[in-house]
Design an enzyme around this catalytic site. Sequence first.
Site, mmCIF file in Angstrom:
data_model
loop_
_atom_site.group_PDB
_atom_site.id
_atom_site.type_symbol
_atom_site.label_atom_id
_atom_site.label_comp_id
_atom_site.label_asym_id
_atom_site.label_seq_id
_atom_site.Cartn_x
_atom_site.Cartn_y
_atom_site.Cartn_z
ATOM 1 N N SER A 156 -28.008 13.182 8.042
ATOM 2 C CA SER A 156 -29.360 12.774 7.687
ATOM 3 C C SER A 156 -30.374 13.150 8.771
ATOM 4 O O SER A 156 -30.656 14.321 8.971
ATOM 5 C CB SER A 156 -29.359 11.262 7.407
ATOM 6 O OG SER A 156 -30.552 10.848 6.818
ATOM 7 N N ASP A 208 -34.314 26.258 13.252
ATOM 8 C CA ASP A 208 -35.311 27.097 12.578
ATOM 9 C C ASP A 208 -36.338 27.663 13.554
ATOM 10 O O ASP A 208 -36.795 28.800 13.390
ATOM 11 C CB ASP A 208 -36.021 26.298 11.485
ATOM 12 C CG ASP A 208 -35.211 26.215 10.197
ATOM 13 O OD1 ASP A 208 -34.063 26.710 10.185
ATOM 14 O OD2 ASP A 208 -35.726 25.661 9.207
ATOM 15 N N LYS A 238 -26.037 15.426 4.435
ATOM 16 C CA LYS A 238 -26.822 14.438 3.676
ATOM 17 C C LYS A 238 -28.285 14.858 3.742
ATOM 18 O O LYS A 238 -28.960 14.665 4.759
ATOM 19 C CB LYS A 238 -26.652 13.031 4.250
ATOM 20 C CG LYS A 238 -27.452 11.968 3.486
ATOM 21 C CD LYS A 238 -27.237 10.600 4.089
ATOM 22 C CE LYS A 238 -28.027 9.542 3.318
ATOM 23 N NZ LYS A 238 -29.491 9.663 3.496
#
Length: 397
Positions: free
Chosen positions: A303, A314, A328
């Site tokens: 999560s 990224d 998740k």
Amino acid sequence: MYKRLRKGALLSALCILLITVLAGCSILQKKDVLKEAQTEEALADVDTKLNLLEEYIEQVYLHDVDADKLKEGIYKGFIAGLDDPYSAYYTVEETKLMNESNSGQYSGIGALLNQNRETGAISVVRVYADSPAEEAGLRAGDIFLKVGDRELTSEDDLSEVVTHIKGEEGTEVTLTMYRTSEEKEFEVTATRRKLEVETVTAEMKADNIGYLVLSEFDQVSYDQFKQGVEDLESQGMTSLIVDLRGNPGGSLQIVADILDRMLPEGLTVYMEDRDGKKTEFTSDKETEFTKPLVVLVDGNSASASEIFAGAIQDYGQGTIMGTKTYGKGVVQEIFPLKDGSSLKLTIAEYFTPKGRSVEKEGITPDVEVKYEYNEANPDQDNQLDAAIAFLQNEQNK
């Protein structure tokens, strides 16, 4: 005399048999009446069917009935029908304990837990130092079989089980556990006490490499993270390891705030609801961590941990190391109800800055390093050693 006794015993037996038969007939009559009152069309109505079930319970159920528990069971079962492992109904008491936990202060045993996506098994991820869990002898990897008299199944919700482990300060909770490494079942008793969760620990490793362990994303985590980084920088930190192994996640807002401290200006994470509406979280240009960075993850990093690792990856702001994360990628919201209970529902899916979904996919590390247990030296951490060696190499370039 013998004949009279025998005759009396026979009459008594016949009376008992008659009473039993009459009782049996009474139950059968009740069943017949309830059965005759049914029609398939009528039972298509939820209220009608619930009323019928209640009638069966009132007429023939053997044991005493707790009406409040029966109602709570209806609510829990209703939400369980969504077949979503992250949505749940919480009673008044469960809601109270959950709110205490999210605030970073609660009365419990001091252990971080996780739930296996495939099996539903709930296990210990981390035992906090000087906690009731440590004093009771619990270790990372221990699996919960029972909490008190409550036997756990694959259908149990992690958050709900946690509320049963927590409780009033000074009270005891008995836990039945299974230790995989020793293939044994055992029982411990822990005395609950007030705990303030230290979600961040920071220390300096060799060659001025900072090491910061972030165990969960609670309300106290942002300030603790910020203070930990500042303390390491004041000691001359030249690079940093952020350890998210075993971190099950937490608040979306808190991880977004922490990413604002780490990333350049831009998008950090966004979520989409069922209507396609986007909610974006961004970082500003006031702060950015520009030193060499490694983020350690594993299969229990979930999560909010995956949001953190995905954003760092990224932006190319650091190197993700370890093993693939949990996967998740959905967001839950707690809806308080006016009677003190609450409802947790999955409301959206989140995406990394580049639009990647991690739901059931996880974050794949840039450098894969599997944990290897060293029986001769149980304290050795080959993943952490690999992260330190990686940053030492970066410093020598």
